[in-house]
Scaffold this motif. Structure first.
Motif, PDB file in Angstrom:
ATOM      1  N   THR A  33       0.854  -1.173   0.000  1.00  0.00           N
ATOM      2  CA  THR A  33       0.000   0.000   0.000  1.00  0.00           C
ATOM      3  C   THR A  33       0.896   1.230   0.000  1.00  0.00           C
ATOM      4  N   ILE A  34       0.587   2.167  -0.870  1.00  0.00           N
ATOM      5  CA  ILE A  34       1.327   3.424  -0.897  1.00  0.00           C
ATOM      6  C   ILE A  34       0.612   4.378   0.047  1.00  0.00           C
ATOM      7  N   GLN A  80       8.920   0.311 -10.593  1.00  0.00           N
ATOM      8  CA  GLN A  80       7.784   0.388 -11.506  1.00  0.00           C
ATOM      9  C   GLN A  80       6.525   0.161 -10.679  1.00  0.00           C
ATOM     10  N   VAL A  81       5.530   0.988 -10.920  1.00  0.00           N
ATOM     11  CA  VAL A  81       4.263   0.852 -10.222  1.00  0.00           C
ATOM     12  C   VAL A  81       3.207   0.463 -11.236  1.00  0.00           C
ATOM     13  N   ILE A  82       2.495  -0.611 -10.959  1.00  0.00           N
ATOM     14  CA  ILE A  82       1.386  -1.047 -11.815  1.00  0.00           C
ATOM     15  C   ILE A  82       0.112  -0.658 -11.092  1.00  0.00           C
ATOM     16  N   PHE A  83      -0.658   0.201 -11.735  1.00  0.00           N
ATOM     17  CA  PHE A  83      -1.891   0.684 -11.121  1.00  0.00           C
ATOM     18  C   PHE A  83      -2.980  -0.369 -11.253  1.00  0.00           C
ATOM     19  N   LYS A  84      -3.512  -0.804 -10.132  1.00  0.00           N
ATOM     20  CA  LYS A  84      -4.634  -1.735 -10.114  1.00  0.00           C
ATOM     21  C   LYS A  84      -5.890  -0.906  -9.906  1.00  0.00           C
ATOM     22  N   THR A  85      -6.852  -1.065 -10.802  1.00  0.00           N
ATOM     23  CA  THR A  85      -8.089  -0.310 -10.657  1.00  0.00           C
ATOM     24  C   THR A  85      -9.011  -1.028  -9.686  1.00  0.00           C
ATOM     25  N   LYS A  86      -9.667  -0.255  -8.864  1.00  0.00           N
ATOM     26  CA  LYS A  86     -10.611  -0.815  -7.917  1.00  0.00           C
ATOM     27  C   LYS A  86     -11.971  -0.936  -8.580  1.00  0.00           C
ATOM     28  N   ILE A  87     -12.633  -2.027  -8.306  1.00  0.00           N
ATOM     29  CA  ILE A  87     -13.999  -2.188  -8.782  1.00  0.00           C
ATOM     30  C   ILE A  87     -14.887  -1.503  -7.743  1.00  0.00           C
ATOM     31  N   THR A  88     -15.507  -0.412  -8.169  1.00  0.00           N
ATOM     32  CA  THR A  88     -16.283   0.373  -7.213  1.00  0.00           C
ATOM     33  C   THR A  88     -17.647  -0.216  -6.935  1.00  0.00           C
ATOM     34  N   SER A  89     -18.214  -0.888  -7.910  1.00  0.00           N
ATOM     35  CA  SER A  89     -19.511  -1.520  -7.675  1.00  0.00           C
ATOM     36  C   SER A  89     -19.586  -2.795  -8.504  1.00  0.00           C
TER      37      SER A  89
END
Length: 79
Positions: free
Chosen positions: A10-11, A33-42
């Protein structure tokens, strides 16, 4: 020579915490390197219907699907 390690963290306020197992083993300067993980909001809207459609309450979905596939196979073989 380079070596790659992977971990999930966690950043927090812009600080990337290196897991304890790697601390002390890394040189002071590193490429990160940072890989952005998208959160599923719903959840998907169809998932909101789970258990709410009473017409399908007593249907075994796996058995139903197997029966449908059997019918498809029978139709395909008969032509």
């Amino acid at each position: 020579m380079s070596k790659t390690i992977e971990f999930i963290t966690t950043i927090h306020q812009g600080v990337i915490v290196i897991p304890q197992e790697y601390q002390g083993k890394l040189e002071e300067v590193q490429e990160v390197q940072v890989i952005f993980k998208t959160k599923i909001t719903s959840p998907h809207p169809i998932n909101q219907l789970k258990g709410k459609v009473t017409a399908f309450k007593n249907i075994n979905s796996v058995a139903w699907q197997q029966q449908m596939r059997k019918e498809w196979d029978e139709t395909r073989l008969s032509h």
